[in-house]
Design a protein around this motif. Structure first.
Motif, PDB file in Angstrom:
ATOM      1  N   ARG A   1      54.004  -3.809  31.394  1.00 56.47           N
ATOM      2  CA  ARG A   1      54.878  -4.857  30.875  1.00 56.47           C
ATOM      3  C   ARG A   1      54.313  -6.234  31.222  1.00 56.47           C
ATOM      4  O   ARG A   1      54.303  -7.142  30.399  1.00 56.47           O
TER       5      ARG A   1
ATOM      6  N   GLN B   1      51.279  -6.878  29.091  1.00 53.69           N
ATOM      7  CA  GLN B   1      51.700  -7.142  27.711  1.00 53.69           C
ATOM      8  C   GLN B   1      52.120  -8.600  27.538  1.00 53.69           C
ATOM      9  O   GLN B   1      51.694  -9.285  26.596  1.00 53.69           O
ATOM     10  N   HIS B   2      52.960  -9.101  28.442  1.00 49.72           N
ATOM     11  CA  HIS B   2      53.448 -10.478  28.318  1.00 49.72           C
ATOM     12  C   HIS B   2      52.329 -11.494  28.555  1.00 49.72           C
ATOM     13  O   HIS B   2      52.301 -12.546  27.911  1.00 49.72           O
TER      14      HIS B   2
ATOM     15  N   SER C   1      50.156 -11.546  25.371  1.00 49.41           N
ATOM     16  CA  SER C   1      50.907 -12.107  24.247  1.00 49.41           C
ATOM     17  C   SER C   1      51.012 -13.621  24.350  1.00 49.41           C
ATOM     18  O   SER C   1      50.846 -14.345  23.355  1.00 49.41           O
ATOM     19  N   ALA C   2      51.287 -14.123  25.557  1.00 50.15           N
ATOM     20  CA  ALA C   2      51.412 -15.571  25.732  1.00 50.15           C
ATOM     21  C   ALA C   2      50.079 -16.277  25.496  1.00 50.15           C
ATOM     22  O   ALA C   2      50.030 -17.345  24.869  1.00 50.15           O
TER      23      ALA C   2
ATOM     24  N   ASP D   1      55.365  -4.956  18.389  1.00 49.44           N
ATOM     25  CA  ASP D   1      54.198  -5.711  18.859  1.00 49.44           C
ATOM     26  C   ASP D   1      53.063  -5.683  17.852  1.00 49.44           C
ATOM     27  O   ASP D   1      52.272  -6.633  17.771  1.00 49.44           O
TER      28      ASP D   1
ATOM     29  N   GLU E   1      63.214  -9.502  33.261  1.00 47.89           N
ATOM     30  CA  GLU E   1      63.073 -10.879  32.790  1.00 47.89           C
ATOM     31  C   GLU E   1      62.247 -11.720  33.753  1.00 47.89           C
ATOM     32  O   GLU E   1      61.524 -12.621  33.337  1.00 47.89           O
TER      33      GLU E   1
ATOM     34  N   SER F   1      58.706 -10.932  32.910  1.00 49.04           N
ATOM     35  CA  SER F   1      58.341 -11.563  31.635  1.00 49.04           C
ATOM     36  C   SER F   1      58.057 -13.047  31.823  1.00 49.04           C
ATOM     37  O   SER F   1      57.074 -13.579  31.305  1.00 49.04           O
TER      38      SER F   1
ATOM     39  N   ASN G   1      54.413 -14.642  31.302  1.00 51.05           N
ATOM     40  CA  ASN G   1      54.316 -15.526  30.145  1.00 51.05           C
ATOM     41  C   ASN G   1      53.727 -16.878  30.538  1.00 51.05           C
ATOM     42  O   ASN G   1      52.895 -17.444  29.822  1.00 51.05           O
TER      43      ASN G   1
ATOM     44  N   HIS H   1      47.263  -6.194  24.180  1.00 51.30           N
ATOM     45  CA  HIS H   1      48.707  -6.345  23.995  1.00 51.30           C
ATOM     46  C   HIS H   1      49.334  -5.043  23.470  1.00 51.30           C
ATOM     47  O   HIS H   1      50.307  -4.533  24.033  1.00 51.30           O
TER      48      HIS H   1
ATOM     49  N   THR I   1      51.712  -2.195  25.532  1.00 49.43           N
ATOM     50  CA  THR I   1      53.030  -1.796  25.057  1.00 49.43           C
ATOM     51  C   THR I   1      53.113  -0.286  24.872  1.00 49.43           C
ATOM     52  O   THR I   1      54.119   0.347  25.226  1.00 49.43           O
TER      53      THR I   1
END
Length: 414
Positions: free
Chosen positions: A80, A83-84, A87-88, A149, A212, A215, A219, A251, A255
């Motif tokens: 996780r 992944q974040h 992605s960011a 994703d 959160e 994340s 991020n 990414h 996921t």
């Protein structure tokens, strides 16, 4: 670990035969830490550290783990975070490319700020369309989380490539945001069932809060990495395409592995087929944790021969001929399913209010009829004998049998 138990009884001021409240306390001692535990008469538990000789780095590590990592979910959390982060970083590259395509020459910091603005437009249309797919997401939340994703990276890829055809800026930016809008709805809609699969003791809010936190931290780190990349290796279009593709692969892979680690405990067609297969072969039921790495997140609709080759949810008029419907219903008059063995597979259609146990009953009949080439009536009798044991094992393993999530599968009602 040594346990020292000490019972402290408080005497009443006025002697009587009434039950006296009791406090129970004990001390747990290991090589490096000693804690005193006490249950108070009001039911509260207090914990006090008596001695802690661990190095400071170990204390800091435990504090960080307790803040960011839900207990027992390390693999899920690791992917996780990755992944974040990816992605960011990818979002910064795509935003700068969009602004270049629009004729601007932004600095990396401007690209980061603008990424919070370029989220509207066609995204709303994508959100509205994807909102109609909620039933499918309930049935296969892990698959749709991966699809989310892939859609997001597709939209991001269009944004990264937009400087190559600035005359199509509006079309590419709009389509990219459309895909991102669908991805956002799918990702948010599947978040709750995935978190719920980890909540064993009602700690859903704790899991959500820690998720959160992860994340947010990664991020921010990903945005920082993205700013650094667009200032160096991604200053050219070739660099963006190479690094963007690499980040996208990381990414989606993160996921995928993240979803494989999630032990979903609700019944859908794929998980039910695997449960029945194991039960037929071994007489035992696999737990959600046992099945999670066996689930097919790409093509979940495959039939399993050992589980009766069952397909669920086809329209009733397609699953069987009208002339056979009355006979099929009379075969199992008190059940909430009908079975059709007319094709290479077995069609099962459920009533509107059928539960997970009803689906299991029909699936077990189909499996016995297919496995031992018995008459359907004999398979039905065998199912009635074995069903209590199957349900008992399912509940003991933590499966929810009150509902059967068949996505948009058709059901019938008379």
């Amino acid at each position: 670990m040594n346990f020292l138990l000490k019972f402290l009884k408080k005497e009443a001021a006025n002697p009587s035969s009434e039950v006296v409240p009791v406090s129970v306390s004990w001390t747990e001692t290991s090589d490096t830490i000693s804690r005193h535990f006490e249950f108070h008469p009001d039911g509260q538990l207090s914990v006090k550290v008596l001695n802690d000789s661990r190095p400071v780095i170990h204390k800091i590590s435990e504090s960080l783990v307790n803040t960011f990592l839900p207990s027992g979910y390390l693999r899920y959390t690791q992917f996780r975070a990755l992944q974040h982060f990816s992605s960011a970083a990818l979002s910064v590259l795509s935003t700068q490319s969009l602004l270049f395509a629009a004729g601007l020459r932004p600095t990396p910091a401007q690209a980061t700020a603008a990424s919070w603005i370029l989220k509207d437009g066609m995204q709303h249309v994508g959100k509205l369309i994807c909102s109609n797919l909620g039933a499918r997401m309930d049935s296969e939340p892990k698959r749709w989380r991966v699809v989310a994703d892939i859609l997001y990276d597709f939209g991001t890829g269009l944004e990264v490539l937009s400087p190559l055809c600035p005359q199509l800026f509006l079309e590419m930016a709009g389509l990219g945001n459309f895909a991102k809008g669908m991805a956002m709805v799918a990702a948010r809609a599947t978040r709750l069932p995935i978190y719920s699969s980890f909540a064993k003791e009602g700690n859903l809010s704790d899991l959500y809060a820690k998720g959160e936190a992860i994340s947010t931290v990664f991020n921010v780190l990903g945005l920082g990495a993205g700013i650094q990349l667009v200032s160096t290796v991604c200053s050219s279009m070739q660099g963006k395409m190479v690094v963007g593709s690499f980040l996208s692969l990381i990414h989606v892979y993160s996921t995928y592995e993240e979803m494989r680690a999630a032990p979903i405990n609700t019944l859908n067609p794929q998980r039910t087929a695997m449960i029945i297969e194991d039960f037929i072969k071994t007489g035992k039921v696999s737990s959600p944790a046992d099945l999670r790495y066996k689930e097919d997140l790409v093509f979940p609709g495959r039939v399993i021969k050992e589980a009766g080759n069952v397909k669920v949810g086809r329209d009733l008029h397609k699953a069987m001929k009208p002339s056979r419907l009355k006979q099929a219903k009379e075969t199992f008059p008190d059940e909430k399913f009908v079975l059709s063995f007319e094709n290479r597979w077995t069609d099962m259609v459920l009533e509107q209010n059928a539960s997970g146990e009803d689906a299991l009953r029909g699936w077990l009949v189909a499996a016995y009829a297919n496995q031992e080439v018995e008459k359907v009536e004999d398979a039905y009798e065998k199912m009635n004998v074995m069903m209590p044991e199957l349900v008992s094992q399912l509940k003991a393993k933590g499966w929810h049998t009150d509902r059967f999530l068949d996505g948009t599968g058709s059901r019938y009602g008379f």
